[in-house]
Motif scaffolding. Sequence first.
Motif, PDB file in Angstrom:
ATOM      1  N   GLU A  39       0.848  -1.192   0.000  1.00  0.00           N
ATOM      2  CA  GLU A  39       0.000   0.000   0.000  1.00  0.00           C
ATOM      3  C   GLU A  39       0.884   1.242   0.000  1.00  0.00           C
ATOM      4  OE1 GLU A  39      -4.177   1.185   2.049  1.00  0.00           O
ATOM      5  OE2 GLU A  39      -2.548   0.706   3.446  1.00  0.00           O
ATOM      6  N   LEU A  40       0.678   2.099  -1.004  1.00  0.00           N
ATOM      7  CA  LEU A  40       1.449   3.330  -1.119  1.00  0.00           C
ATOM      8  C   LEU A  40       0.646   4.559  -0.686  1.00  0.00           C
ATOM      9  CD1 LEU A  40       3.244   2.744  -4.559  1.00  0.00           C
ATOM     10  CD2 LEU A  40       4.162   2.414  -2.252  1.00  0.00           C
ATOM     11  N   ARG A  41      -0.661   4.447  -0.683  1.00  0.00           N
ATOM     12  CA  ARG A  41      -1.500   5.567  -0.223  1.00  0.00           C
ATOM     13  C   ARG A  41      -2.821   5.015   0.285  1.00  0.00           C
ATOM     14  NH1 ARG A  41      -5.468   9.363  -1.403  1.00  0.00           N
ATOM     15  NH2 ARG A  41      -4.893  11.548  -1.034  1.00  0.00           N
ATOM     16  N   THR A  42      -3.187   5.425   1.478  1.00  0.00           N
ATOM     17  CA  THR A  42      -4.482   5.045   2.030  1.00  0.00           C
ATOM     18  C   THR A  42      -5.523   6.097   1.651  1.00  0.00           C
ATOM     19  OG1 THR A  42      -4.011   6.224   4.093  1.00  0.00           O
ATOM     20  CG2 THR A  42      -3.395   3.896   3.984  1.00  0.00           C
ATOM     21  N   GLY A  43      -6.773   5.790   1.900  1.00  0.00           N
ATOM     22  CA  GLY A  43      -7.838   6.766   1.662  1.00  0.00           C
ATOM     23  C   GLY A  43      -8.457   6.615   0.292  1.00  0.00           C
ATOM     24  N   ASP A  44      -9.099   7.672  -0.159  1.00  0.00           N
ATOM     25  CA  ASP A  44      -9.800   7.676  -1.429  1.00  0.00           C
ATOM     26  C   ASP A  44      -9.345   8.901  -2.229  1.00  0.00           C
ATOM     27  OD1 ASP A  44     -11.531   7.320  -3.523  1.00  0.00           O
ATOM     28  OD2 ASP A  44     -13.375   7.696  -2.379  1.00  0.00           O
ATOM     29  N   PRO A  45      -8.547   8.736  -3.276  1.00  0.00           N
ATOM     30  CA  PRO A  45      -8.154   7.458  -3.868  1.00  0.00           C
ATOM     31  C   PRO A  45      -6.998   6.802  -3.116  1.00  0.00           C
ATOM     32  CG  PRO A  45      -7.169   9.245  -5.115  1.00  0.00           C
ATOM     33  CD  PRO A  45      -8.053   9.891  -4.072  1.00  0.00           C
ATOM     34  N   GLY A  46      -6.976   5.484  -3.189  1.00  0.00           N
ATOM     35  CA  GLY A  46      -5.881   4.720  -2.617  1.00  0.00           C
ATOM     36  C   GLY A  46      -5.014   4.143  -3.711  1.00  0.00           C
ATOM     37  N   LEU A  47      -3.778   3.824  -3.344  1.00  0.00           N
ATOM     38  CA  LEU A  47      -2.831   3.282  -4.317  1.00  0.00           C
ATOM     39  C   LEU A  47      -2.134   2.069  -3.736  1.00  0.00           C
ATOM     40  CD1 LEU A  47      -1.307   3.481  -7.025  1.00  0.00           C
ATOM     41  CD2 LEU A  47       0.336   5.004  -5.891  1.00  0.00           C
ATOM     42  N   HIS A  48      -2.165   0.978  -4.485  1.00  0.00           N
ATOM     43  CA  HIS A  48      -1.508  -0.272  -4.094  1.00  0.00           C
ATOM     44  C   HIS A  48      -0.582  -0.711  -5.226  1.00  0.00           C
ATOM     45  CE1 HIS A  48      -4.289  -1.115  -0.661  1.00  0.00           C
ATOM     46  NE2 HIS A  48      -5.054  -0.305  -1.383  1.00  0.00           N
ATOM     47  N   HIS A  49       0.611  -1.138  -4.856  1.00  0.00           N
ATOM     48  CA  HIS A  49       1.565  -1.671  -5.829  1.00  0.00           C
ATOM     49  C   HIS A  49       1.489  -3.191  -5.778  1.00  0.00           C
ATOM     50  CE1 HIS A  49       5.412  -3.159  -7.356  1.00  0.00           C
ATOM     51  NE2 HIS A  49       5.434  -2.065  -8.097  1.00  0.00           N
ATOM     52  N   LEU A  50       1.211  -3.814  -6.938  1.00  0.00           N
ATOM     53  CA  LEU A  50       1.066  -5.268  -7.008  1.00  0.00           C
ATOM     54  C   LEU A  50       2.106  -5.869  -7.950  1.00  0.00           C
ATOM     55  CD1 LEU A  50      -2.800  -5.646  -7.497  1.00  0.00           C
ATOM     56  CD2 LEU A  50      -1.527  -5.466  -5.340  1.00  0.00           C
ATOM     57  N   ILE A  51       2.623  -7.020  -7.574  1.00  0.00           N
ATOM     58  CA  ILE A  51       3.356  -7.873  -8.495  1.00  0.00           C
ATOM     59  C   ILE A  51       2.556  -9.144  -8.656  1.00  0.00           C
ATOM     60  CG2 ILE A  51       5.439  -9.232  -8.867  1.00  0.00           C
ATOM     61  CD1 ILE A  51       7.008  -7.057  -7.536  1.00  0.00           C
ATOM     62  N   LEU A  52       2.196  -9.438  -9.898  1.00  0.00           N
ATOM     63  CA  LEU A  52       1.331 -10.567 -10.202  1.00  0.00           C
ATOM     64  C   LEU A  52       2.155 -11.709 -10.774  1.00  0.00           C
ATOM     65  CD1 LEU A  52      -1.541  -8.615 -12.015  1.00  0.00           C
ATOM     66  CD2 LEU A  52      -1.261  -9.044  -9.556  1.00  0.00           C
ATOM     67  N   ASP A  53       1.895 -12.914 -10.302  1.00  0.00           N
ATOM     68  CA  ASP A  53       2.464 -14.125 -10.878  1.00  0.00           C
ATOM     69  C   ASP A  53       1.411 -14.725 -11.808  1.00  0.00           C
ATOM     70  OD1 ASP A  53       4.717 -13.775  -9.334  1.00  0.00           O
ATOM     71  OD2 ASP A  53       4.009 -15.073  -7.721  1.00  0.00           O
ATOM     72  N   VAL A  54       1.713 -14.745 -13.100  1.00  0.00           N
ATOM     73  CA  VAL A  54       0.755 -15.189 -14.106  1.00  0.00           C
ATOM     74  C   VAL A  54       1.275 -16.479 -14.726  1.00  0.00           C
ATOM     75  CG1 VAL A  54      -0.461 -14.578 -16.225  1.00  0.00           C
ATOM     76  CG2 VAL A  54       0.100 -12.799 -14.559  1.00  0.00           C
TER      77      VAL A  54
END
Length: 476
Positions: A39-54
């Motif tokens: 999580e890089l920013r809480t609240g609205d808008p919020g920002l999450h950094h994801l690494i996906l294994d596909v």
Amino acid sequence: MLPPESALTRDLAAWLPRQRWFGGKDGPIDGLSIGTATELRTGDPGLHHLILDVRQNGTTDRYQVLLGVRRDLPDRLRHAEIGGPPGMDGPRLYDAAHDPDLTRILLDALAAEASAGPLRFRHVAGAGIRTDLASLPITAEQSNTSLLFGDTYICKLFRRLSDGVNLDLEVNLALTRGGCTHVPAVLGWIELEPEGRARAGGDGEPVTLGLLSDYLHTGADGWSLAIASVRDWFAHTPPAGDGEWAELDASVAGGDFAAEAERLGAATAEVHQALAGAFGVQTLPAGEVHAMAARMNAELTGTCRAVPGLAPHAKALTAVFLDLAAQAEPLPVQRVHGDYHLGQVLRTESGWTLLDFEGEPARTQNERRALAHPLRDVAGMLRSFEYAARFLIAKSGTVPPEPGGRLETRAHAWAARNRAAFCRGYAAAGGADPAAHAVLLRAFEFEKAVYEVRYEAQNRPAWLPVPLTSLAHLAT
């Protein structure tokens, strides 16, 4: 707040195949899981950094996603929507690379050299990074997403991730620190620390996630400039009485590109020298040169079977590969660009700049990092001149057809003039003289042409005449 992981991965699996940068469009997604979520920013808008294994067809690729979360998604972000709960209740999920309210967080973190979970934001010593700039994504890119911050910075987000330091960062950072003026200055980068890489299923090495560089807002890409020159040349009407001389001399048309081609050759040689200074030079034994020639010939044989239109040129191409094998001697090898063409260079008010040192996308990281003779890059650019010369012919309807192959005659004249100018500039600036290494250069160029033939036959059949027609001139 994010939805349950099962719902999130379901939405991501439906969204990913629609993205231009997703590399697995040719098959179904067998499984998708979240390697890391920060999580890089809480609240609205919020920002999450994801690494996906596909997971697809027995292999796993990793992708980077900036996930935005808003209760109400404004119309300007509807095109970036990923999903969310049905109906009107619950947060909406979207690709936050399109949201300047959230991407500014990246600048803040880079300027402060912040950390967030396994993410590390780094900047070059002395780089004063502004944090008041809004971003705009460059939507034309295929494998990555680049964000323009005003007319000051460009931040490349690597979507499909490779292990270790990305070549574009590794090379550009070394050249920046060495004072090379022919690359955009690196200002900072984003990386995943080893512990995060391990949690994401990797081998514990850091991985590069993003690269922040100076944005050359006055630059024009070499491909566009070359195509404009070819268009002028095709439109040129020879003066009465000049006859065949005017027909074959591309210098008489407006927008002649040869002077720029010569400057580009010189800039290429200077970058090669800077790469040698930064990473060193080694020697490839004669036996390995012989084996390289054998691989070139084997690729030719296989491509002739797959694309019969190449067969008429096979004898001439084989002769060059055999000449290389017969004359095999130790070769100096070093780091090179690896995927060099007119689309990888910009002409600015201060000269030519080279971009994108990631190497050929289809190759592994180790293959892209492999050392090569600098003339391999020269060969790539010579092939790009051949493509530029014939682009308007291949693009149906752009240029009115003319009888008797007049356009192809003109295309050959344009390519020949600019190839010679590029080689002249390269040699004058201290690069290996192409004329003194004719067999090696022709082998590299024909190897690239064989690759082009196979690629066009598989992906763009209408373009197949471009490499085949150029070979009709070159393989004589």
